[in-house]
Design a protein around this motif. Structure first.
Motif, mmCIF file in Angstrom:
data_model
loop_
_atom_site.group_PDB
_atom_site.id
_atom_site.type_symbol
_atom_site.label_atom_id
_atom_site.label_comp_id
_atom_site.label_asym_id
_atom_site.label_seq_id
_atom_site.Cartn_x
_atom_site.Cartn_y
_atom_site.Cartn_z
ATOM 1 N N ALA A 141 -3.674 3.658 -2.840
ATOM 2 C CA ALA A 141 -3.299 2.870 -4.014
ATOM 3 C C ALA A 141 -2.618 1.589 -3.532
ATOM 4 O O ALA A 141 -1.930 1.590 -2.505
ATOM 5 N N LEU A 142 -2.824 0.503 -4.294
ATOM 6 C CA LEU A 142 -2.285 -0.803 -3.936
ATOM 7 C C LEU A 142 -1.382 -1.326 -5.046
ATOM 8 O O LEU A 142 -1.570 -0.999 -6.220
ATOM 9 N N VAL B 182 0.857 -1.182 0.000
ATOM 10 C CA VAL B 182 0.000 0.000 0.000
ATOM 11 C C VAL B 182 0.895 1.234 0.000
ATOM 12 O O VAL B 182 2.014 1.193 0.515
ATOM 13 N N ASP B 183 0.418 2.321 -0.591
ATOM 14 C CA ASP B 183 1.284 3.499 -0.680
ATOM 15 C C ASP B 183 1.122 4.404 0.543
ATOM 16 O O ASP B 183 0.350 4.117 1.452
ATOM 17 N N CYS B 184 1.907 5.486 0.538
ATOM 18 C CA CYS B 184 2.030 6.356 1.716
ATOM 19 C C CYS B 184 0.673 6.820 2.241
ATOM 20 O O CYS B 184 0.412 6.726 3.436
ATOM 21 N N ASP B 185 -0.192 7.321 1.370
ATOM 22 C CA ASP B 185 -1.485 7.808 1.864
ATOM 23 C C ASP B 185 -2.582 6.747 1.786
ATOM 24 O O ASP B 185 -3.760 7.055 1.998
ATOM 25 N N GLN B 186 -2.183 5.525 1.533
ATOM 26 C CA GLN B 186 -3.088 4.368 1.555
ATOM 27 C C GLN B 186 -4.294 4.539 0.629
ATOM 28 O O GLN B 186 -5.412 4.145 0.972
#
Lengths: 160, 160
Positions: free
Chosen positions: B102-103, B96-100
């Motif tokens: 995108a996967l 998951v990316d920093c700001d959650q």
């Protein structure tokens, strides 16, 4: 020619499924907010660095300049990756998927990290798989070390 | 416990920026349509195979089963990748990316190709860069050879 006319003629109209999937005309599909999804990988390592959105203008500028431009949904503005941090992304290759509604940039990062938190990639945490239904899913850090100090690089400026 | 309760407690509530970016609670952000973006790469080659969306249910099933589930915006249905083609995606890692919002799935493809057109990847065309403003942007094929016959694999069934 105006910028608007330039943008309008840069992209082809959406054609038949056959034209979109097998053709050579670039007919990107922007969603109801005028945005298209874009994933960026490191051209050397293959690692996914970040995920962001482009509007027509950001995509046109990316094609014209060979540097990655995006559209920030939270700030409502066009931005060139690196405009605050200096960590620009040089575009080695820009690909489009079968139905032309997603983009993939293979980039050469012009700085140590693509993530505003100071990491190389924004994807520095993994989701624990096969956790039983009913329990809250946990994350764990993977390659989560900082490669730059975001406080120093950004100060109080927004990410970019 | 009902399925709805299972879903509700599987994901944490969105917290502070600090909690979202540096925490260990999985608090994915679904957009106004209830969807989150997901990019899939081949765990072995690093190639981007496809891009799709998940809703809560698709994400919960992916975590529970270790196979990739998505939500089709065009068909309005949940689908397991491979349910028509047999070409499922086994999830090696889900990030998951920093700001959650995108996967990223690193997957082991269980078939020759991830694209419904018969190619290994959906991203089989590149956009010509630095074409002058005002001219229509052209595509060119890259690794565009078919690895399976979509007519044989899908018949008249929808992609998947």
């Amino acid at each position: 020619m105006t910028a608007a006319a330039g943008k309008a003629s840069r992209f082809a109209a959406r054609g038949t499924t056959q034209e979109i999937e097998e053709g050579l005309a670039f007919a990107p599909k922007f969603d109801q907010d005028g945005l298209i999804s874009c994933v960026v990988t490191d051209a050397t390592t293959g690692e996914v660095l970040m995920f962001a959105h482009m509007n027509e203008e950001a995509l046109a500028r990316t094609i014209e300049t060979g540097e990655a431009w995006f559209y920030s949904r939270s700030r409502g503005t066009l931005w060139r990756k690196g405009e605050s941090s200096g960590h620009a992304l040089r575009v080695n290759e820009l690909r489009v998927d079968c139905d032309q509604d997603a983009l993939w940039i293979k980039a050469q990062p012009q700085g140590p990290g693509a993530c505003h938190t100071g990491r190389r990639s924004c994807f520095y945490r993994a989701v624990r798989l096969k956790s039983p239904a009913g329990s809250t899913t946990q994350l764990e850090f993977r390659e989560g070390e900082r490669v730059f100090d975001p406080g120093e690089v950004y100060g109080r400026k927004p990410k970019g």
